[in-house]
Design a protein around this motif. Sequence first.
Motif, PDB file in Angstrom:
ATOM      1  N   LEU A 140      56.451  84.431 -40.963  1.00  0.00           N
ATOM      2  CA  LEU A 140      56.956  85.601 -40.219  1.00  0.00           C
ATOM      3  C   LEU A 140      56.306  86.921 -40.666  1.00  0.00           C
ATOM      4  CD1 LEU A 140      59.074  86.503 -38.011  1.00  0.00           C
ATOM      5  CD2 LEU A 140      60.521  87.142 -39.951  1.00  0.00           C
ATOM      6  N   VAL A 144      54.640  89.775 -38.305  1.00  0.00           N
ATOM      7  CA  VAL A 144      55.329  91.043 -37.966  1.00  0.00           C
ATOM      8  C   VAL A 144      55.214  92.104 -39.060  1.00  0.00           C
ATOM      9  CG1 VAL A 144      57.018  89.762 -36.596  1.00  0.00           C
ATOM     10  CG2 VAL A 144      57.610  90.409 -38.936  1.00  0.00           C
ATOM     11  N   ALA A 148      59.252  94.509 -41.763  1.00  0.00           N
ATOM     12  CA  ALA A 148      59.991  93.990 -40.602  1.00  0.00           C
ATOM     13  C   ALA A 148      60.423  92.551 -40.854  1.00  0.00           C
ATOM     14  CB  ALA A 148      59.148  94.088 -39.341  1.00  0.00           C
ATOM     15  N   GLY A 149      59.557  91.778 -41.499  1.00  0.00           N
ATOM     16  CA  GLY A 149      59.881  90.381 -41.792  1.00  0.00           C
ATOM     17  C   GLY A 149      61.044  90.295 -42.768  1.00  0.00           C
ATOM     18  N   GLU A 166      58.452  92.657 -28.801  1.00  0.00           N
ATOM     19  CA  GLU A 166      57.956  93.914 -29.364  1.00  0.00           C
ATOM     20  C   GLU A 166      57.485  93.706 -30.816  1.00  0.00           C
ATOM     21  OE1 GLU A 166      60.969  97.065 -29.138  1.00  0.00           O
ATOM     22  OE2 GLU A 166      60.181  97.740 -31.085  1.00  0.00           O
ATOM     23  N   MET A 167      58.245  92.882 -31.559  1.00  0.00           N
ATOM     24  CA  MET A 167      57.876  92.658 -32.959  1.00  0.00           C
ATOM     25  C   MET A 167      56.675  91.730 -33.104  1.00  0.00           C
ATOM     26  SD  MET A 167      61.640  92.072 -34.682  1.00  0.00           S
ATOM     27  CE  MET A 167      61.081  91.959 -36.394  1.00  0.00           C
ATOM     28  N   GLY A 168      56.416  90.947 -32.057  1.00  0.00           N
ATOM     29  CA  GLY A 168      55.308  89.996 -32.133  1.00  0.00           C
ATOM     30  C   GLY A 168      55.740  88.593 -32.531  1.00  0.00           C
ATOM     31  N   ILE A 169      57.043  88.345 -32.509  1.00  0.00           N
ATOM     32  CA  ILE A 169      57.520  87.000 -32.861  1.00  0.00           C
ATOM     33  C   ILE A 169      57.220  86.041 -31.718  1.00  0.00           C
ATOM     34  CG2 ILE A 169      59.512  85.582 -33.507  1.00  0.00           C
ATOM     35  CD1 ILE A 169      60.811  88.123 -34.622  1.00  0.00           C
TER      36      ILE A 169
END
Length: 695
Positions: A140, A144, A148-149, A166-169
Amino acid sequence: MSEVVSMRIEGSIALITIANPPVNALSQAVRQGLWDAVTQAETNPQVQAMVILGDGRAFIAGADIKEFGKPPQQPHLPDLCTRIEASIKPVIAAMHGVSLGGGLEVALGCHYRIATATAKVGLPEVNLGLIPGAGATQRLPRLVGTEAGIDLMVSGRPVDAAKALEMGIVDEIGDADPRANGLALAHAVLDENRGPRAVSALPAPAAIDWDAKYDAVLNKGRGQISPAQVVRAVQAASELPFAQGLKREREIFLELMQSDQRQGMIHAFFGERAVATQPDLKGIEARGFDHIGVIGGGTMGAGIATAALLAGLSVTVLEMTHEASDAARGRVIGNLQGALKRGKISQAQFTKMTEEALTLSTDYAALAQVDMVIEAVFENMDVKKQVFAKLGEICKAGAVLATNTSYLDVNEIAAASGRAEDVIGLHFFSPAHVMKLLEIVVHDHTAKDVIATGFALGKRLGKVSVRAGVCDGFIGNRILAAYRAVSDHMVLDGASPFDIDRAVTDFGFPMGPFAMTDLAGLDIAWAARKRRRVAGLPEGARDATYADKLCEAGQLGQKAGKGFYTYEAGKRGGTPNPAVMDFVSQDRAEQGLTPRGFTQDEIIDRYMAAMVNEAARIVDEGIAQRPVDVDMVMLFGYGFPRYHGGPLKWADLQGLDKILARIETYAKENPQYWEPAPLLVKLVAEGRRFADLNG
Ligand code: 3HC
Ligand code: NAI
């Protein structure tokens, strides 16, 4: 293929579907099924890409919690994620519903992720006393970023699909069902020749001040260790090659798996669900409760009305005068404005609740047609009896008549109504629209469908409902009285209220008993003490009067700006009120006591022993149905630290023999208070634990 994982080939795509109801938890069979499916798809020349998806309401809710504590079985989840990532053909996760814990980790092992707009993803492992153990701490943050992770894993709170994008997950949000979404992305990947894409191959996450972050997280968790360990695992992701980082994550995960905190948290997870199980109510239908009457719109009545409005019910609040009624409306609107401000309801919902669903009245006739009445007037038996006699006369047949009394005898209140079978105690906690606990107090004549209605209402309001029998204080307040009493004893013998509060917060409670009393108002306990003194204290019982002296001086707690602590406007928390120790010294002198020192450990030993001893009596007398019911009351109503699981889970983990031995020692100085509970003595003699009584 296995029963829980199936594979279907559509053109060049293998659709691998997990069907393990209710939430596709990753049991051994699911892990093995996925492993075999990926291997088969990889070797099948027809297949060029794979889509993994979940049947039913979720992608995957995580590891199978029921397997925790048992010897782990192969294939292990981290190996499965590595296996998926190593596939030579692209693997797509098509997510919907929840992808939690190991579920999100499987998705992170896939090369591409697409989610429906209503999907939620998260890593709630810390809520079970763990860290993610199948690669999320390594993958993760690569996706991100470090902060954030860490935030996502430390909070344990899921995010919605838009935020995940938005976070890229996730790579995309699809507007179709998971199958169609997955197929569409798989075709796009193949058409564009994008090939497999491993998250583990991304650069390692950036370094931060790891020790500072670790300390900050540990501090915020009030002694809970798993969130802080997330930081150490992410540090490994940053500092070590991927495979070694994964190894480090596994080590921490397995260490936590052995911890008491993990046992406590899992006990809480299942306990929260177990308390709703009421075998004697099987097949019994609840009565309807679309329209609720609330009598008394003070602190509790307004909170109860707010909770009901937030759940979409219609509410009529009855007060004594127009002024009181206006004040009650103001309180409810204030509560709802809070919900509006925090985004819990929309402006349209707010308007509907305040203008259509809520009515106020000073006339009992307004309650003639409601389905249920919840009484929250002053804590006075005569007043309550008058109210219930009136309700018995005017309410429609079959209406449920509930009292929110904290301590009073529900049998006596029920008798006053002339229809005792319709009466029940619904004991909410302050603030009633926020606190999760609801004690459902069943008296000698409560009808079964009325009990079922209490549970149905609790569910509708989002509460954790626990059944209790009638006694002074039911489950929670009776235990509270026991640990308040032992706190008084320790103060008389030499500890200060501030020492006790500190020890109790260090144990993990958000607040100690004295700060808590300040919040509730010292007058409530004062009234209870006076009532008990009039009734006559048991022979040999110790009594303390220092708190009475504070009350007589008008220092009634936060609302007076002064109680055990002194409060300044605009400042959080208080500072010790110097008057307290003068009153304590007076009390000690009057009783001829010489103060001695108490260590933090002794304070906690006595505090917890008092709690466990009283809780054992409550179970033995059938006031609580099972030990787990007591645990959930203390967790959801009294701030008992979740990671200790509740007083009786904590006692099991300590060893009941140890606790009984302590009680027997204390009994030498105060036999009246410290008489060991018969159930505790019996369990120790039989070598059993409270958990054995949970069924
Ligand atoms: N394992 C086993 N059973 C589970 C489960 C899980 N992960 N998650 C839910 N269940 C069971 C519940 O016990 C319940 O069983 P019951 O019907 O027999 O009582 C049933 O599924 C339905 O659950 P809920 O009543 O909670 O249904 P909701 O719709 O309210 O909530 C949910 C669904 C959001 C999935 C919620 O159950 C939940 O939050 N589950 C826990 C998720 C979780 O913590 N996952 C992480 C697991 S740890 C992990 O993955 C470790 C990894 O990193 C290695
Ligand atoms: P409160 O004093 O804030 O409110 C009581 C309200 O009832 C007042 O607004 C009063 O005008 C109204 N009232 C009194 N007699 C009435 C009557 N005959 N008809 C209509 N209205 C009447 O008291 P609070 O704190 O809300 O407590 C109410 C009940 O809830 C008590 O039984 C208390 O023990 C119980 N309770 C209180 C908790 C708390 O933390 N305050 C927690 C759980 C239960």
